[in-house]
Design an enzyme around this catalytic site. Structure first.
Site, PDB file in Angstrom:
ATOM      1  N   ARG A 102      76.926 -41.591  26.329  1.00 39.04           N
ATOM      2  CA  ARG A 102      76.122 -41.228  25.245  1.00 39.04           C
ATOM      3  C   ARG A 102      74.815 -40.296  25.909  1.00 39.04           C
ATOM      4  NH1 ARG A 102      72.769 -44.191  20.504  1.00 39.04           N
ATOM      5  NH2 ARG A 102      74.823 -43.880  19.323  1.00 39.04           N
ATOM      6  N   HIS A 129      78.962 -37.065  16.736  1.00 39.51           N
ATOM      7  CA  HIS A 129      79.015 -38.406  16.880  1.00 39.51           C
ATOM      8  C   HIS A 129      80.263 -38.912  16.180  1.00 39.51           C
ATOM      9  CE1 HIS A 129      77.574 -42.476  17.667  1.00 39.51           C
ATOM     10  NE2 HIS A 129      76.630 -42.584  16.763  1.00 39.51           N
ATOM     11  N   GLN A 132      81.286 -42.664  15.193  1.00 40.97           N
ATOM     12  CA  GLN A 132      80.572 -42.898  14.046  1.00 40.97           C
ATOM     13  C   GLN A 132      81.436 -42.653  12.878  1.00 40.97           C
ATOM     14  OE1 GLN A 132      77.297 -44.918  13.307  1.00 40.97           O
ATOM     15  NE2 GLN A 132      78.363 -44.748  11.628  1.00 40.97           N
ATOM     16  N   ASP A 223      70.929 -38.680   7.267  1.00 40.96           N
ATOM     17  CA  ASP A 223      70.650 -39.434   8.541  1.00 40.96           C
ATOM     18  C   ASP A 223      69.206 -39.286   8.935  1.00 40.96           C
ATOM     19  OD1 ASP A 223      70.804 -40.121  11.277  1.00 40.96           O
ATOM     20  OD2 ASP A 223      71.671 -38.183  12.224  1.00 40.96           O
ATOM     21  N   CYS A 263      74.527 -43.879   8.816  1.00 44.05           N
ATOM     22  CA  CYS A 263      74.924 -44.372  10.247  1.00 44.05           C
ATOM     23  C   CYS A 263      74.038 -45.336  10.843  1.00 44.05           C
ATOM     24  CB  CYS A 263      75.202 -43.432  11.267  1.00 44.05           C
ATOM     25  SG  CYS A 263      73.558 -42.327  11.558  1.00 44.05           S
ATOM     26  N   ARG A 291      82.188 -49.911  13.246  1.00 44.33           N
ATOM     27  CA  ARG A 291      81.989 -49.317  14.479  1.00 44.33           C
ATOM     28  C   ARG A 291      82.758 -49.978  15.377  1.00 44.33           C
ATOM     29  NH1 ARG A 291      77.523 -46.175  15.851  1.00 44.33           N
ATOM     30  NH2 ARG A 291      78.735 -45.715  17.697  1.00 44.33           N
TER      31      ARG A 291
HETATM   32  N1  NVA Z   1      71.156 -38.102  14.517  1.00 46.95           N
HETATM   33  C1  NVA Z   1      70.709 -39.389  15.095  1.00 46.95           C
HETATM   34  C2  NVA Z   1      71.894 -40.453  15.037  1.00 46.95           C
HETATM   35  C3  NVA Z   1      71.610 -41.673  15.592  1.00 46.95           C
HETATM   36  C4  NVA Z   1      72.575 -42.818  15.600  1.00 46.95           C
HETATM   37  C5  NVA Z   1      70.221 -39.152  16.606  1.00 46.95           C
HETATM   38  O1  NVA Z   1      70.947 -38.366  17.272  1.00 46.95           O
HETATM   39  O2  NVA Z   1      69.203 -39.859  16.910  1.00 46.95           O
HETATM   40  N1   CP Z   2      74.856 -45.229  14.496  1.00 48.03           N
HETATM   41  C1   CP Z   2      74.567 -45.436  15.819  1.00 48.03           C
HETATM   42  O1   CP Z   2      75.181 -44.805  16.872  1.00 48.03           O
HETATM   43  O2   CP Z   2      73.475 -46.646  16.194  1.00 48.03           O
HETATM   44  P1   CP Z   2      72.981 -46.774  17.703  1.00 48.03           P
HETATM   45  O3   CP Z   2      71.985 -45.553  18.049  1.00 48.03           O
HETATM   46  O4   CP Z   2      72.295 -47.930  17.514  1.00 48.03           O
HETATM   47  O5   CP Z   2      74.080 -46.806  18.690  1.00 48.03           O
END
Ligand code: NVA
Ligand code: CP
Length: 308
Positions: A102, A129, A132, A223, A263, A291
């Site tokens: 990540r 992502h 997801q 989101d 998500c 997930r």
């Molecule tokens: N768009 C959000 C998704 C979190 C799962 C982020 O990147 O923070």
């Molecule tokens: N939706 C998602 O990826 O959640 P986290 O940021 O908690 O991993």
């Protein structure tokens, strides 16, 4: 050997194959039968951003597949002190069987993968992502929807939006995207999706009007307005996104039986009202649970490809 960095790299058949594996493993797990498909394997999980779902689902998923997972926060490993991605990739990939990462820049993630000896999975980048979306589509299927469903995305043109675009473009879905001016999707990704839509029959409609996107939709999704790494923009985003909160009045424009997906984590009162969120909590938490299952499908598929 294949990596799992974006759905753009997969065919419709491959995406559905991974979901089939996920469904089979989920059924086995629910029946309390062992699923040792990745016995004695190790997954390295590198996190440069926070996570609840991604961390728990990969860690538990790997354990349930007979392997183990290592949580590697960039705060603790040398990557956070400036050791280059390409060196980190070359070291860790000699010791583990698969890597989930990540991170921020998608280009850096691609660089990391190009130096890795083992499959790399995108656990979220600034652009995509994809794990997801595997869970999201699996959830749609479980709730009686498929690629013929019309999906509306309301909010920021971000990693989630781009991932929905790739899913729609690959599976041939209709996706309507409503973003405020200045927060539209990445035009290069839109161009790429357009190309895939030509092959799949998918259709992506862009608008600045949430109502136009939601009218006649079978699935509504959104989101957060401020993604990880954008925290200092929170105030200006709250102003720019006024009118983009998914509320009950907007949901009434959708088709009867409309599903709402998120998500998570959710910012109640920003991208969606408490009322809409709680009315759809059952499917949203199925989505979160999936997930775990969907990612097992991805990991087992990647392992089978490597051994094929
Ligand atoms: N768009 C959000 C998704 C979190 C799962 C982020 O990147 O923070
Ligand atoms: N939706 C998602 O990826 O959640 P986290 O940021 O908690 O991993």
């Amino acid at each position: 050997m294949r990596h799992f960095l974006s759905l753009k790299d997969f065919t419709k058949a491959e995406i559905l194959e991974m979901i089939e594996i996920a469904k089979e493993i989920k059924a086995e797990q629910k029946a309390k039968r062992p699923t040792p498909f990745l016995q004695n394997q190790s997954l390295g999980m590198i996190f440069e951003k926070s996570s609840t779902r991604t961390r728990v689902s990969f860690e538990v998923g790997m354990y349930q597949l007979g392997g183990q997972a290592l949580f590697l926060s960039s705060r603790d490993i040398q990557l956070g002190r400036g050791e280059p991605m390409k060196d980190t990739a070359r070291v860790i990939s000699r010791m583990v069987d698969m890597i989930m990462i990540r991170t921020f820049s998608h280009a850096k993630l691609e660089e990391f993968a190009s130096f890795s000896k083992v499959p790399v999975i995108n656990g979220l980048s600034d652009d995509y992502h994809p794990v997801q979306l595997m869970a999201d589509y699996m959830t749609m299927l479980e709730h009686g929807l498929d690629a013929s469903a019309k999906v509306a995305y309301v909010g920021d043109g971000n990693n989630m939006t781009h991932s929905w675009m790739m899913l729609a473009a690959k599976l041939g879905m209709e996706l309507r995207i409503a973003t405020p001016k200045g927060y539209e999707v990445n035009p290069e990704i839109a161009k790429l999706a357009e190309g895939f839509c030509k092959e799949s029959g998918g259709k992506i409609i862009y608008t600045n009007d949430p109502k136009e996107a939601i009218a006649g939709a079978d699935v509504v999704t959104t989101d957060v307005w401020t993604s990880m790494g954008q925290e200092e923009e929170q105030k200006q985003r709250e102003i720019a996104f006024a009118g983009y909160t998914v509320d009950s009045a907007m949901m009434k424009l959708a088709n009867p039986g409309v599903k709402f997906l998120h998500c998570l984590p959710v910012h109640r009162g920003e991208e969606v009202t408490e009322e809409v969120f709680e009315a759809h909590a059952d499917i949203i938490f199925d989505e979160a649970e999936n997930r775990l299952h969907a990612q097992k499908g991805v990991m087992v598929w990647l392992d089978r490809k490597r051994n094929a």
